[in-house]
Design an enzyme around this catalytic site. Sequence first.
Site, mmCIF file in Angstrom:
data_model
loop_
_atom_site.group_PDB
_atom_site.id
_atom_site.type_symbol
_atom_site.label_atom_id
_atom_site.label_comp_id
_atom_site.label_asym_id
_atom_site.label_seq_id
_atom_site.Cartn_x
_atom_site.Cartn_y
_atom_site.Cartn_z
ATOM 1 N N MET A 142 49.142 35.502 41.816
ATOM 2 C CA MET A 142 49.815 35.540 40.509
ATOM 3 C C MET A 142 50.295 34.173 40.025
ATOM 4 S SD MET A 142 52.008 39.047 40.879
ATOM 5 C CE MET A 142 52.583 38.718 42.523
ATOM 6 N N LYS A 159 49.589 46.232 33.503
ATOM 7 C CA LYS A 159 50.283 45.183 32.765
ATOM 8 C C LYS A 159 49.344 44.001 32.708
ATOM 9 C CE LYS A 159 54.258 46.758 35.356
ATOM 10 N NZ LYS A 159 53.465 47.656 36.225
ATOM 11 N N ASP A 161 45.820 50.600 37.374
ATOM 12 C CA ASP A 161 46.318 49.301 36.943
ATOM 13 C C ASP A 161 45.197 48.391 36.453
ATOM 14 O OD1 ASP A 161 48.934 49.772 37.416
ATOM 15 O OD2 ASP A 161 49.020 48.726 39.334
HETATM 16 C C1 LIG Z 1 50.075 42.009 41.068
HETATM 17 S S1 LIG Z 1 49.179 41.192 42.328
HETATM 18 C C2 LIG Z 1 48.591 42.584 43.220
HETATM 19 C C3 LIG Z 1 47.969 42.245 44.550
HETATM 20 C C4 LIG Z 1 47.267 43.432 45.176
HETATM 21 N N1 LIG Z 1 48.185 44.518 45.434
HETATM 22 C C5 LIG Z 1 46.545 43.043 46.457
HETATM 23 O O1 LIG Z 1 46.928 43.500 47.550
HETATM 24 O O2 LIG Z 1 45.552 42.312 46.366
HETATM 25 C C6 LIG Z 1 47.782 40.614 41.446
HETATM 26 C C7 LIG Z 1 47.270 39.282 41.993
HETATM 27 O O3 LIG Z 1 46.396 39.512 43.095
HETATM 28 C C8 LIG Z 1 45.406 38.514 43.130
HETATM 29 N N2 LIG Z 1 44.088 39.162 43.079
HETATM 30 C C9 LIG Z 1 43.847 40.478 43.021
HETATM 31 N N3 LIG Z 1 42.517 40.730 43.050
HETATM 32 C C10 LIG Z 1 41.911 39.523 43.154
HETATM 33 C C11 LIG Z 1 40.548 39.105 43.233
HETATM 34 N N4 LIG Z 1 39.552 39.983 43.202
HETATM 35 N N5 LIG Z 1 40.293 37.768 43.317
HETATM 36 C C12 LIG Z 1 41.293 36.868 43.335
HETATM 37 N N6 LIG Z 1 42.589 37.207 43.263
HETATM 38 C C13 LIG Z 1 42.912 38.511 43.173
HETATM 39 C C14 LIG Z 1 45.667 37.599 41.946
HETATM 40 O O4 LIG Z 1 46.470 36.526 42.404
HETATM 41 C C15 LIG Z 1 46.439 38.497 41.028
HETATM 42 O O5 LIG Z 1 47.270 37.735 40.161
#
Ligand SMILES: C[S@@+](CC[C@H](N)C(=O)[O-])C[C@H]1O[C@@H](n2cnc3c(N)ncnc32)[C@H](O)[C@@H]1O
Length: 265
Positions: free
Chosen positions: A170, A58, A37
Amino acid sequence: VPTVGHVSLVGAGPGDPGLLTRRAVARLRRADLVLYDALVDERVVRLARRAQRFYVGKRAGHAAIAQKDIHAAMIGAAQRGRRVVRLKGGDPFVFGRGGEEALALLQAGIPFDIVPGVTSAVAAPALAGIPVTHRGVSGARVVVSGHDTAAFSEMIRGLRPDALTLVVLMGRSHLPELAGILLRRDWPESQPVAVIVDASTSNQYVWRGTLKALSESNVLPDRDGATMFVVGSVAALALERADDSAVAESGTPVSPKPVHIGHRG
Ligand SMILES: C[S@@+](CC[C@H](N)C(=O)[O-])C[C@H]1O[C@@H](n2cnc3c(N)ncnc32)[C@H](O)[C@@H]1O
């Protein structure tokens, strides 16, 4: 009889390869096919040395591949005897559609396992020095999606701002609006907030301020990045390491100084 392969739904953690689990590394090294992803670090994908690697992520709502086609690709490859890794940012079961993929695999009778990852919902605040729970300050943490403001508004109904930590994933494209929704639901204007971008990477950016300030201004850096925010008393904490020269296992500095300190209302 065809040999049936295997699928692993693997969490890649927040970015820094040093935050991968050992099991994630083992699955990647053995993989024949990796479907990964957005938000998965290239260095993590490259650990799958012998695998074919396909980006199926996406971005900004545009699907590179439809979800059902991802299911079909995993199932088809496993039916041809291949070891598939479905690689997702953070943890596969936290807003990662890992549940849907597990269901599809169950229905197709494909052997699979789940390799939990370090979720950004805990790790991003932690890397900014924010404990999501803190004795005497916050006794709960609620993780919500900020993708749909109407759904967000419903989900936070009835939450007590004084006792818990709200983590919003998100929500990048409408941070001021989401803050406004909380204010209209009687969250205090002075409630501490931290916005965290690209946690664990060398681009990590942290803005600290109040709900009111977030509702009124654009606090984001002028570039793309995975963005989340934390609301609650713990967001005022900055328990970062004393030794700034420390580096992560992978060699990436993970605790740059906050780039901007917002006003605290
Ligand atoms: C589709 S969600 C997936 C979350 C993921 N499965 C998790 O457990 O972290 C994606 C969101 O996770 C957050 N995110 C993921 N990695 C991040 C990072 N390194 N720093 C800040 N926010 C992060 C953001 O809000 C992003 O829009």
